[in-house]
Scaffold this motif. Structure first.
Motif, PDB file in Angstrom:
ATOM      1  N   VAL A 184       0.849  -1.084  -0.003  1.00 53.31           N
ATOM      2  CA  VAL A 184       0.047   0.017  -0.328  1.00 53.31           C
ATOM      3  C   VAL A 184       0.902   1.156  -0.110  1.00 53.31           C
ATOM      4  N   VAL A 225      -2.267   6.070   0.939  1.00 55.07           N
ATOM      5  CA  VAL A 225      -3.709   6.479   1.001  1.00 55.07           C
ATOM      6  C   VAL A 225      -4.050   8.005   1.298  1.00 55.07           C
ATOM      7  N   ILE A 257      -6.743   4.593  -2.397  1.00 53.77           N
ATOM      8  CA  ILE A 257      -5.643   3.762  -1.961  1.00 53.77           C
ATOM      9  C   ILE A 257      -4.966   2.958  -3.098  1.00 53.77           C
ATOM     10  N   PRO A 272     -10.952   4.350   4.875  1.00 51.44           N
ATOM     11  CA  PRO A 272      -9.842   3.305   4.238  1.00 51.44           C
ATOM     12  C   PRO A 272      -9.438   2.437   5.801  1.00 51.44           C
ATOM     13  N   GLU A 311      -0.277   3.171   4.890  1.00 50.13           N
ATOM     14  CA  GLU A 311       0.779   3.066   3.626  1.00 50.13           C
ATOM     15  C   GLU A 311       1.768   2.350   4.309  1.00 50.13           C
ATOM     16  N   LEU A 329      -9.785  -3.488   2.226  1.00 53.36           N
ATOM     17  CA  LEU A 329      -9.333  -2.208   2.370  1.00 53.36           C
ATOM     18  C   LEU A 329     -10.102  -1.135   2.939  1.00 53.36           C
TER      19      LEU A 329
END
Length: 232
Positions: free
Chosen positions: A76, A79, A98, A202, A206, A217
């Motif tokens: 990830v 975000v 995301i 979310p 990250e 998510l």
């Protein structure tokens, strides 16, 4: 027989899109062995890597209404709230986004982040910047898919990276799609952006590692409840 079943269960399936590449690498390796065996072994290693790249393992997907799962394996990377690309037709206000970055070592089969109806598919030609850069969302080659769900519209954008030169999409507009279903692939190394409905929160951060079809998510229903699962 039990030994054979045990061994076969450990073999990860290969996606059909990878077979031509694996075959080409294997043929080249045989030719290189004829010229000089060390080159042949290098080709063999590259053939094994190619098979590893095109692996398509089964995943256990949570299927409770409202859950949004990762469409890709990887990290990830962002975000944030961002204005979605115009081709998504999701408005001009910032939405929760995301981003999941896939390295060449991640599985590149993409899975639907939510279940519903494929409302929109738009391909855009573009550059091949490092997919980890934020501006890659607007400047790189990409394929956008919008899924209409009972809890709002979810956008997912396949973005080509530095070495990616082919975005594949296996679905069509108007088709139903289930959460976690395979919908595409990007060769080789790239990124996916997921745009959530306004107000969605979310549930990842990250730097977190995401697994396609499994990592949750977001929850569009705004609460945690019992989850069911499927394997596919």
């Amino acid at each position: 027989m039990s030994v054979i079943r045990s061994i076969s269960s450990q073999i990860v399936p290969i996606h059909p899109q990878g077979m031509p590449f694996i075959g080409a690498f294997a043929l080249a390796s045989l030719v290189l062995f004829w010229f000089w065996s060390p080159l042949g072994w290098i080709g063999t290693i590259l053939t094994m890597w190619c098979a590893y790249f095109f692996r398509d393992p089964p995943r256990v997907t949570p299927v409770r209404d409202g859950l949004v799962v990762s469409p890709a394996d990887g990290r990830v990377s962002l975000v944030v709230n961002a204005v979605p690309p115009r081709e998504l037709d999701l408005g001009d206000r910032p939405l929760p986004r995301i981003s999941v970055f896939m390295s060449v070592f991640d599985c590149h089969v993409n899975r639907a982040p939510a279940g519903g109806r494929v409302e929109r598919i738009v391909y855009k030609a573009g550059s091949f910047l490092n997919a980890d850069l934020d501006k890659a969302s607007e400047e790189n080659e990409r394929n956008a898919v919008v899924i209409a769900t009972p809890n709002g519209r979810v956008g997912v954008v396949q973005i080509a990276g530095l070495v990616a030169r082919r975005i594949l999409c296996f679905v069509r507009e108007g088709e139903p799609i289930g959460v976690g279903d395979r919908f595409g692939m990007i060769r080789f190394g790239s990124r996916l952006d997921i745009y959530l409905p306004d107000g969605a929160r979310p549930l990842v951060a990250e730097g977190q590692t995401a697994i396609a079809g499994e990592t949750v998510l977001a929850d569009l229903r705004g609460g945690e409840g019992p989850r069911n699962f499927k394997v596919g």
